[in-house]
Design a protein around this motif. Structure first.
Motif, mmCIF file in Angstrom:
data_model
loop_
_atom_site.group_PDB
_atom_site.id
_atom_site.type_symbol
_atom_site.label_atom_id
_atom_site.label_comp_id
_atom_site.label_asym_id
_atom_site.label_seq_id
_atom_site.Cartn_x
_atom_site.Cartn_y
_atom_site.Cartn_z
ATOM 1 N N VAL A 1 0.842 -1.201 0.000
ATOM 2 C CA VAL A 1 0.000 0.000 0.000
ATOM 3 C C VAL A 1 0.876 1.249 0.000
ATOM 4 O O VAL A 1 0.537 2.268 -0.603
ATOM 5 C CB VAL A 1 -0.950 0.012 1.215
ATOM 6 C CG1 VAL A 1 -1.740 1.325 1.273
ATOM 7 C CG2 VAL A 1 -1.914 -1.157 1.163
ATOM 8 N N SER A 2 2.011 1.161 0.663
ATOM 9 C CA SER A 2 2.901 2.323 0.769
ATOM 10 C C SER A 2 3.862 2.449 -0.409
ATOM 11 O O SER A 2 4.656 3.388 -0.465
ATOM 12 C CB SER A 2 3.726 2.228 2.062
ATOM 13 O OG SER A 2 4.706 1.201 1.968
ATOM 14 N N ALA A 3 3.810 1.523 -1.363
ATOM 15 C CA ALA A 3 4.746 1.539 -2.487
ATOM 16 C C ALA A 3 4.483 2.719 -3.422
ATOM 17 O O ALA A 3 3.368 3.254 -3.481
ATOM 18 C CB ALA A 3 4.650 0.228 -3.264
ATOM 19 N N ALA A 4 5.493 3.087 -4.178
ATOM 20 C CA ALA A 4 5.361 4.220 -5.094
ATOM 21 C C ALA A 4 4.245 3.990 -6.103
ATOM 22 O O ALA A 4 3.525 4.929 -6.465
ATOM 23 C CB ALA A 4 6.693 4.450 -5.808
ATOM 24 N N GLU A 5 4.074 2.753 -6.566
ATOM 25 C CA GLU A 5 3.062 2.463 -7.579
ATOM 26 C C GLU A 5 1.671 2.255 -6.999
ATOM 27 O O GLU A 5 0.702 2.110 -7.756
ATOM 28 C CB GLU A 5 3.457 1.211 -8.382
ATOM 29 C CG GLU A 5 4.681 1.377 -9.254
ATOM 30 C CD GLU A 5 5.977 1.056 -8.519
ATOM 31 O OE1 GLU A 5 7.002 0.872 -9.185
ATOM 32 O OE2 GLU A 5 5.960 0.972 -7.261
ATOM 33 N N SER A 6 1.552 2.220 -5.690
ATOM 34 C CA SER A 6 0.231 2.115 -5.081
ATOM 35 C C SER A 6 -0.594 3.331 -5.469
ATOM 36 O O SER A 6 -0.104 4.465 -5.425
ATOM 37 C CB SER A 6 0.363 2.037 -3.557
ATOM 38 O OG SER A 6 -0.895 2.188 -2.937
ATOM 39 N N PRO A 7 -1.861 3.136 -5.828
ATOM 40 C CA PRO A 7 -2.662 4.269 -6.307
ATOM 41 C C PRO A 7 -3.208 5.165 -5.208
ATOM 42 O O PRO A 7 -3.830 6.187 -5.504
ATOM 43 C CB PRO A 7 -3.812 3.576 -7.047
ATOM 44 C CG PRO A 7 -3.994 2.282 -6.316
ATOM 45 C CD PRO A 7 -2.591 1.861 -5.941
ATOM 46 N N VAL A 8 -2.987 4.820 -3.927
ATOM 47 C CA VAL A 8 -3.599 5.607 -2.861
ATOM 48 C C VAL A 8 -2.905 6.960 -2.711
ATOM 49 O O VAL A 8 -1.760 7.153 -3.134
ATOM 50 C CB VAL A 8 -3.588 4.858 -1.508
ATOM 51 C CG1 VAL A 8 -4.283 3.506 -1.626
ATOM 52 C CG2 VAL A 8 -2.177 4.690 -0.964
ATOM 53 N N HIS A 9 -3.610 7.875 -2.072
ATOM 54 C CA HIS A 9 -3.113 9.237 -1.851
ATOM 55 C C HIS A 9 -1.870 9.229 -0.957
ATOM 56 O O HIS A 9 -1.698 8.355 -0.107
ATOM 57 C CB HIS A 9 -4.221 10.064 -1.201
ATOM 58 C CG HIS A 9 -3.993 11.532 -1.224
ATOM 59 N ND1 HIS A 9 -3.202 12.175 -0.291
ATOM 60 C CD2 HIS A 9 -4.454 12.501 -2.073
ATOM 61 C CE1 HIS A 9 -3.190 13.478 -0.555
ATOM 62 N NE2 HIS A 9 -3.932 13.704 -1.623
ATOM 63 N N ASP A 10 -1.020 10.225 -1.139
ATOM 64 C CA ASP A 10 0.198 10.328 -0.328
ATOM 65 C C ASP A 10 -0.107 10.428 1.163
ATOM 66 O O ASP A 10 0.702 9.989 1.996
ATOM 67 C CB ASP A 10 1.020 11.536 -0.758
ATOM 68 C CG ASP A 10 1.775 11.309 -2.059
ATOM 69 O OD1 ASP A 10 1.838 10.145 -2.507
ATOM 70 O OD2 ASP A 10 2.291 12.295 -2.632
#
Length: 303
Positions: free
Chosen positions: A190-199
């Motif tokens: 979830v915390s990966a750069a490619e994860s689509p979630v907001h910063d």
């Protein structure tokens, strides 16, 4: 069994485990998973098309029975040409035979030994043993991975993937020492750069501490572990059943960064994650550290 370079599986987070993240995982040599728990199968079908454009590596599906009730999901998965499925949050006998008839390998996610043995009776090909320290939906009487993984491994003769508390090579090596043959990563992805979630969501993980999660619905079903925010902490001691936020609010948290709108799922391992990194870097570092750890242990403790 899975056709991957590395025995690492990405967890199937609803609305998050789609092509952008899953293709990065598969391209890095691990196994990307596409979620179906959102129930948005038209969108999921489009995500599979994107996956085909983004990677030629294997990937899988998850069927979360808490949200997906129709047996037609088996036909849907088969039509997408996917040959690996994890089933979770329900009776393993519901879909296993139908998935096998479609030529699909099935691993079932379990929170305890009883569920693992039930899954074996249902004929699954493998188990994902998920410790209670992991994020997301949980058994209300949770068991830590250190206890659950070796217990399940000692009682079943199928491959076991360890989940809960896994974020790097050392924890992967620990899981293998406990008997697992693969690991699953959720919060780390979830915390990966490619994860689509907001910063804001990613930073909540990166800035978190090992005590920075909240277990909700401890005395109700379903229980779930989420990251500590004022929103979740206000409900931590509730004796009433805590309901999930509306879809609009969940999406507002995930993609607009409103941490007061809904619960941000995440595990205790957030306390060990200190940076947003590309998936390829996460996988590469994990495998290198895994081998270094195993070699170091063998060197220092060989008889």
């Amino acid at each position: 069994m899975l056709g991957v370079d590395y025995p690492i599986v990405q967890a199937p987070m609803g609305y998050i485990a789609r092509a952008q993240l899953a293709s990065a995982v598969s391209n890095a040599g691990a196994l990307g998973i596409i979620e179906t728990s959102s129930g948005q199968l038209d969108q999921v079908r489009e995500e599979v098309k994107k996956m085909r454009d983004l990677t030629d590596k294997p990937f899988g599906f998850n069927i979360a029975q808490l949200f997906v009730h129709d047996l037609e999901i088996v036909d849907f998965v088969h039509e997408q040409g996917v040959r690996f499925v994890t089933t979770s949050a329900g009776d393993p006998s519901r879909y296993t035979d139908a998935l096998h008839e479609a030529g699909i390998t099935v691993f079932h996610v379990v929170p305890n030994l009883r569920s693992a043995l039930k899954a074996i009776d249902a004929g699954v090909d493998g188990i994902v043993a998920e410790g209670g320290e992991g994020g997301g939906f949980k058994n209300t009487r949770d068991v830590a991975s250190m206890v659950l993984v070796p217990l399940v491994c000692s009682q079943v003769d199928v491959p076991v993937i360890a989940a809960g508390g896994i974020c790097d090579g050392r924890t992967m090596a620990a899981a293998f020492a406990l008997g697992a043959e693969g690991v699953q990563m959720g919060t780390r992805m979830v915390s990966a750069a490619e994860s689509p979630v907001h910063d804001n969501y990613k930073n909540l993980i990166v800035d978190g501490v090992e005590t920075g999660t909240v277990m909700l619905n401890r005395f109700h079903k379903p229980g779930f572990r989420v990251l500590a925010t004022p929103y979740s902490e206000a409900l931590e001691q509730s004796q009433e059943q805590v309901s999930m936020a509306s879809l609009d609010k969940i999406l507002s948290l995930y993609f607009d960064g409103d941490l007061d709108a809904a619960f941000a799922f995440g595990g205790q391992v957030a306390g060990r994650i200190d940076a947003v990194k590309p998936v390829a870097e996460i996988i590469g570092e994990t495998i290198a550290e895994f081998h270094d750890t195993v070699r170091t242990l063998a060197k220092h403790y060989e008889s």
